[in-house]
Design an enzyme around this catalytic site. Structure first.
Site, PDB file in Angstrom:
ATOM      1  N   CYS A 176       3.468  21.196 138.927  1.00 38.90           N
ATOM      2  CA  CYS A 176       4.540  19.971 138.668  1.00 38.90           C
ATOM      3  C   CYS A 176       5.962  20.371 139.265  1.00 38.90           C
ATOM      4  O   CYS A 176       7.016  19.379 139.281  1.00 38.90           O
ATOM      5  CB  CYS A 176       4.787  20.087 137.046  1.00 38.90           C
ATOM      6  SG  CYS A 176       3.027  19.915 136.307  1.00 38.90           S
ATOM      7  N   HIS A 200      13.055  19.073 133.014  1.00 43.90           N
ATOM      8  CA  HIS A 200      11.625  18.798 133.280  1.00 43.90           C
ATOM      9  C   HIS A 200      11.266  17.907 132.111  1.00 43.90           C
ATOM     10  O   HIS A 200      10.607  16.813 132.333  1.00 43.90           O
ATOM     11  CB  HIS A 200      10.900  20.126 133.203  1.00 43.90           C
ATOM     12  CG  HIS A 200       9.519  19.954 133.814  1.00 43.90           C
ATOM     13  ND1 HIS A 200       9.266  19.329 134.895  1.00 43.90           N
ATOM     14  CD2 HIS A 200       8.266  20.326 133.278  1.00 43.90           C
ATOM     15  CE1 HIS A 200       7.766  19.338 135.171  1.00 43.90           C
ATOM     16  NE2 HIS A 200       7.305  20.000 134.122  1.00 43.90           N
ATOM     17  N   HIS A 241       4.838  11.618 133.467  1.00 43.46           N
ATOM     18  CA  HIS A 241       4.942  13.053 134.239  1.00 43.46           C
ATOM     19  C   HIS A 241       3.855  12.793 135.328  1.00 43.46           C
ATOM     20  O   HIS A 241       2.766  12.455 134.779  1.00 43.46           O
ATOM     21  CB  HIS A 241       4.429  14.100 133.330  1.00 43.46           C
ATOM     22  CG  HIS A 241       4.461  15.292 133.781  1.00 43.46           C
ATOM     23  ND1 HIS A 241       4.860  15.430 135.070  1.00 43.46           N
ATOM     24  CD2 HIS A 241       4.221  16.513 133.416  1.00 43.46           C
ATOM     25  CE1 HIS A 241       5.101  16.944 135.670  1.00 43.46           C
ATOM     26  NE2 HIS A 241       4.556  17.351 134.469  1.00 43.46           N
TER      27      HIS A 241
END
Length: 613
Positions: free
Chosen positions: A262, A415, A453
């Site tokens: 990620c 994040h 995401h």
């Protein structure tokens, strides 16, 4: 000698907010805070992208646009089901007859198969009843929220996609958008920059996993289809970079597809910044594309307990049905992240070249820090690496804009995945370091509440919000939450639950934070256009800066002209399949240089000894 300044001269792509160039995607997140003029331009841009021909000023059309953007229920209905093969045991003795095309008849025949009439087509076969078979069913998914690109937008419609995986379709669109947003034609760049000084760093964290890529390679033989010659190569995680080199830019410089789960966007951004600062590249196109909204992928993450299931979402609200729009709830009571698709690309240029060409000043990348977690109890579990990356980024920011600047004029795009584990670990990191640096009220945003995401491009989704904040002075809030969870660390932090207006003297730098599976941590420092110009004044004289500003007017006009065209109808992406292919016989080769047709400058072969002065 100071390092070269890596200026951001273009940015683009597409995610659940819409087209990212010229802050359109950002403005969708803060649309209710904008002036009527900016709202109208944002709706118009979205209508063009979504193929809506009705008046985007009409209330019902705007409602349709809003409903078809951001996180929402999976579209279409078929996307909410997954094909399963259930093993069926025979119930007794006897035989069963089936028909299949002659070309699909196995050779040799499996045990227990008998051909009834070998001259017929389709062929009829008898199969002994004790041979087990599979029954095909469609099982409903237990996760039906996702951050999908706007309804009606299909990247394959904007170039000759030739059955490419969706992630590569998004790559072509996103890279084209970023390149055109800079306002400088590629031909002009090729006149000024040697072909080996263009760099491309791009990847997808998981590779391409739909039926045109790895899913086809693994599954086709199990569902009565044949794997194709494209399934293997087009599934590679580095293929976004390869596509940009081969079909968008046509350049011959440094390239890589760097994967860091990620944190992949920041990993690739670091590589681009390093190339600019070291002088090995003068132009770098950096970004990622990912299209993981695939039933098997979603089921895999669900079984990990990572995704927000419908039942768990409904339970959070004590409701009968899930609120799909609020599926991602960073730093509040939550139950998992929301999967998303995205393509985000930024065009970097060294400041000297940017000034020569009159490039746009969207800010600059001060630096990107990457650290692993050390020894871990589990691969997906958090560790200590993110403390190092955030701490280093804060230290660099302090060096760039001073102690007061760090404390009073920065914010962080977290994040913020929307998982219980992230809300505690990331907030603890930010809180502890904020207090260590004497920050008492550090604004924190989390754009995954809007877009979900997207794995590799996630840091680019955050960068889009930072660049928009430079232009409009609004830090997007976290609209999907009403309160912070009890286990969230908040000392020294100010979580922006509502859109937060920041004055120009509060918008000097921003941190982008990423935490990835496996201990892939990265934090980037982004400086505002105003502070970028202040830094330029330390390396260039007034004459150079004045000439840049004069040239930049024409470049800005070219960039705006592209944006204006996209408001009326989304134009085709750049895709030059088979164009400009260079025959090695046409290279001009000597012991001093290699000259490529179509480029003004040659590739120098005078490589200095790096180990001696």
């Amino acid at each position: 000698m100071p390092a070269r300044i890596p200026m951001i001269v273009g940015f683009g792509g597409v995610n659940a907010t819409g087209r990212l160039s010229f802050d359109h995607g950002y403005r969708r997140m803060v649309i209710d805070e904008l002036s009527p003029t900016l709202q109208a331009r944002t709706y118009r841009a979205l209508a063009a992208l979504m193929g809506i021909s009705d008046d985007p000023g009409a209330a019902d059309v705007q409602a349709r646009i809003r409903a078809g953007t951001l996180i929402r229920r999976l579209e279409p209905d078929t996307a909410r089901r997954m094909r399963w093969h259930l093993p069926l045991a025979p119930s007794g003795a006897g035989e069963r007859r089936y028909r299949l095309p002659r070309r699909q008849l196995p050779s040799p025949l499996p045990q227990g198969w008998t051909v009834v009439d070998s001259s017929a087509d389709p062929v009829e076969v008898e199969i002994e009843a004790d041979r087990g078979l599979f029954g095909v069913i469609d099982r409903p998914l237990r996760v039906t929220s996702a951050g999908q690109v706007p309804a009606g937008f299909n990247p394959a419609d904007h170039y000759a996609s030739r059955n490419h995986p969706r992630g590569l379709q998004l790559t072509v669109f996103g890279a084209s958008d970023a390149l055109r947003s800079c306002g400088i034609p590629l031909e002009t760049l090729k006149e000024r920059v040697p072909p080996d000084q263009f760099a491309v760093f791009s990847s997808s964290a998981m590779g391409q996993l739909d039926n045109e890529a790895y899913a086809g390679m693994y599954q086709n033989s199990l569902i009565g289809r044949r794997p194709t010659a494209k399934n293997v190569p087009l599934g590679l995680a580095d293929m976004p970079a390869d596509f940009i080199n081969a079909y968008v830019l046509g350049t011959a410089g440094d390239t890589a597809g760097i994967v860091g789960a990620c944190a992949s966007f920041l990993y690739n951004l670091k590589r681009g910044v390093d190339a600019i600062q070291s002088g090995t590249a003068r132009v770098a196109l950096v970004g990622n594309a990912e299209s993981p909204i695939v039933a098997e992928v979603m089921e895999g993450y669900r079984t990990m307990g990572a995704l927000a299931e419908d039942e768990a979402l409904a339970l959070l609200d004590q409701a009968d049905a899930p609120d799909h729009r609020r599926a991602c709830r960073p730093f509040s009571d939550n139950c998992g992240f929301t999967i998303a698709e995205s393509a985000t690309y930024t065009l970097l240029m060294d400041a000297e070249l940017a000034l020569e060409l009159g490039a746009r000043n969207l800010g600059m990348v001060g630096g990107v820090f990457v650290n692993a977690d050390g020894y871990k109890k589990s691969i997906p579990g958090p560790g200590i690496g993110n403390y190092l990356t955030v701490g280093k980024a804060m230290g660099l920011t302090r060096s760039l804009i001073g102690e007061a600047g760090l404390r009073q004029a920065t914010h962080v795009q977290a994040h913020g995945t929307g998982t219980p584990q992230n809300r505690t670990t990331e907030s603890a990191i930010l809180s502890e370091l904020a207090q260590a640096f004497g920050i008492s009220n550090w604004p924190v945003g989390a754009v995954k509440a809007f877009v979900g995401h997207s794995f590799a491009p996630a840091g680019g989704d955050q960068l889009a919000a930072v660049l928009g904040c430079w232009s409009h002075g609004i830090l997007p809030g976290i609209p999907t939450i009403e309160h912070l969870a009890e286990d969230v660390h908040s000392a020294g932090l100010q979580f922006a639950l509502e859109p937060q207006r920041l004055e120009p003297d509060q918008c000097r730098a921003a941190l982008i934070n990423s935490k990835g599976f496996g201990g892939n941590n990265a934090t980037g420092v982004i400086l505002s256009p105003r502070d970028t110009e202040t830094l330029l004044e330390t390396q260039f004289d007034d004459r150079q800066l004045s000439a840049w500003k004069e040239r930049s007017e024409a470049v800005a006009e070219q960039a705006t002209a592209y944006d204006d065209r996209m408001l009326d109808a989304t134009e085709d992406a750049i895709y030059r399949f088979g164009e400009g292919v260079i025959d090695p016989a046409n290279l001009g080769i000597s012991d001093e240089e290699i000259r490529l047709p179509g480029y003004e400058h040659a590739v120098s072969l005078r490589i200095p000894d790096p180990f001696r002065n």
